[in-house]
Design an enzyme around this catalytic site. Sequence first.
Site, PDB file in Angstrom:
ATOM      1  N   SER A  64       0.830  -1.207   0.000  1.00  0.00           N
ATOM      2  CA  SER A  64       0.000   0.000   0.000  1.00  0.00           C
ATOM      3  C   SER A  64       0.861   1.252   0.000  1.00  0.00           C
ATOM      4  CB  SER A  64      -0.917   0.020   1.221  1.00  0.00           C
ATOM      5  OG  SER A  64      -1.777  -1.099   1.234  1.00  0.00           O
TER       6      SER A  64
HETATM    7  N1  SAH Z   1      -1.033  -4.732   4.218  1.00  0.00           N
HETATM    8  C1  SAH Z   1      -0.389  -5.014   2.950  1.00  0.00           C
HETATM    9  C2  SAH Z   1      -1.297  -4.675   1.784  1.00  0.00           C
HETATM   10  C3  SAH Z   1      -1.298  -5.774   0.783  1.00  0.00           C
HETATM   11  S1  SAH Z   1      -2.525  -5.683  -0.491  1.00  0.00           S
HETATM   12  C4  SAH Z   1       0.959  -4.328   2.851  1.00  0.00           C
HETATM   13  O1  SAH Z   1       1.276  -3.486   3.697  1.00  0.00           O
HETATM   14  O2  SAH Z   1       1.731  -4.650   1.956  1.00  0.00           O
HETATM   15  C5  SAH Z   1      -3.851  -6.637   0.195  1.00  0.00           C
HETATM   16  C6  SAH Z   1      -3.591  -8.064   0.588  1.00  0.00           C
HETATM   17  O3  SAH Z   1      -4.836  -8.652   0.978  1.00  0.00           O
HETATM   18  C7  SAH Z   1      -3.035  -8.960  -0.526  1.00  0.00           C
HETATM   19  O4  SAH Z   1      -1.849  -9.552  -0.090  1.00  0.00           O
HETATM   20  C8  SAH Z   1      -4.138 -10.005  -0.738  1.00  0.00           C
HETATM   21  O5  SAH Z   1      -3.642 -11.298  -1.076  1.00  0.00           O
HETATM   22  C9  SAH Z   1      -4.818 -10.017   0.619  1.00  0.00           C
HETATM   23  N2  SAH Z   1      -6.200 -10.528   0.617  1.00  0.00           N
HETATM   24  C10 SAH Z   1      -7.149 -10.398  -0.335  1.00  0.00           C
HETATM   25  N3  SAH Z   1      -8.281 -11.024   0.046  1.00  0.00           N
HETATM   26  C11 SAH Z   1      -8.063 -11.554   1.281  1.00  0.00           C
HETATM   27  C12 SAH Z   1      -8.842 -12.312   2.206  1.00  0.00           C
HETATM   28  N4  SAH Z   1     -10.104 -12.654   1.956  1.00  0.00           N
HETATM   29  N5  SAH Z   1      -8.269 -12.671   3.380  1.00  0.00           N
HETATM   30  C13 SAH Z   1      -6.984 -12.333   3.670  1.00  0.00           C
HETATM   31  N6  SAH Z   1      -6.200 -11.623   2.837  1.00  0.00           N
HETATM   32  C14 SAH Z   1      -6.715 -11.230   1.659  1.00  0.00           C
END
Ligand code: SAH
Length: 213
Positions: A64
């Site tokens: 993000s």
């Molecule tokens: N907090 C992260 C943001 C990653 S983007 C950072 O700081 O890098 C969002 C993430 O949510 C992705 O890795 C994706 O695989 C995950 N995601 C999507 N749907 C999900 C679900 N139902 N349960 C858990 N994780 C999920």
Amino acid sequence: MKDTFTHKGMRKRLVTTLQQKGITNKAVLAAINAIPRHFFMDSGFVDHAYVDKAFPIAADQTISQPYTVARQSELLEIEKGDKVLEIGTGSGYQTAVLLEMGAVVYTIERQNELFKKTKLFLSKLGYRPKRLIFGDGYKGLEEEAPFDGIIVTAGAPYVPKPLLAQLQVGGKLVIPVGEDVQIMTVFTRTAETEFEKEEFGEFRFVPLLEDKN
Ligand code: SAH
């Protein structure tokens, strides 16, 4: 990987940028100042680590934007020792920010490749979430509830009920809600059966996927 004076300097400038964009929470700014964000990206992209932008990581996911991480962390209004559930571990950067802020962190990731990679990587850096779970964030983490804060770092088409149910009274759920564009939404559990809802503008996230495990 190395964390040089150049990186530290770039990080200071990023913190200034975030302050100019309205981030005031000292613990959040200190965490961003402390964490080598370039470690969380592939080594060829160090130059991108300290600009205020989201960036692709493994498995078609993104780390993000720093402003988004800062804003969500600020909206959680947590104190040292608070129990926080993160949905969407991804690169682990947001996890590291919460840990630097002194939270006890539980984090869930549904993408197995990313889950394994980040688990190894965070422990190498010395960041220790209380639990790092491979699973579906829509369900929350019933057995560890209630939480002082829950942060969803992917775009949720709707608000999953279990997440509201797993909040402590006084706790906050920070969740971007919407399909193409998301509204940053904060639910505060004001009493056992009462929730207050506030909205904080538009953001864009990768989708929170359902039934994909
Ligand atoms: N907090 C992260 C943001 C990653 S983007 C950072 O700081 O890098 C969002 C993430 O949510 C992705 O890795 C994706 O695989 C995950 N995601 C999507 N749907 C999900 C679900 N139902 N349960 C858990 N994780 C999920």
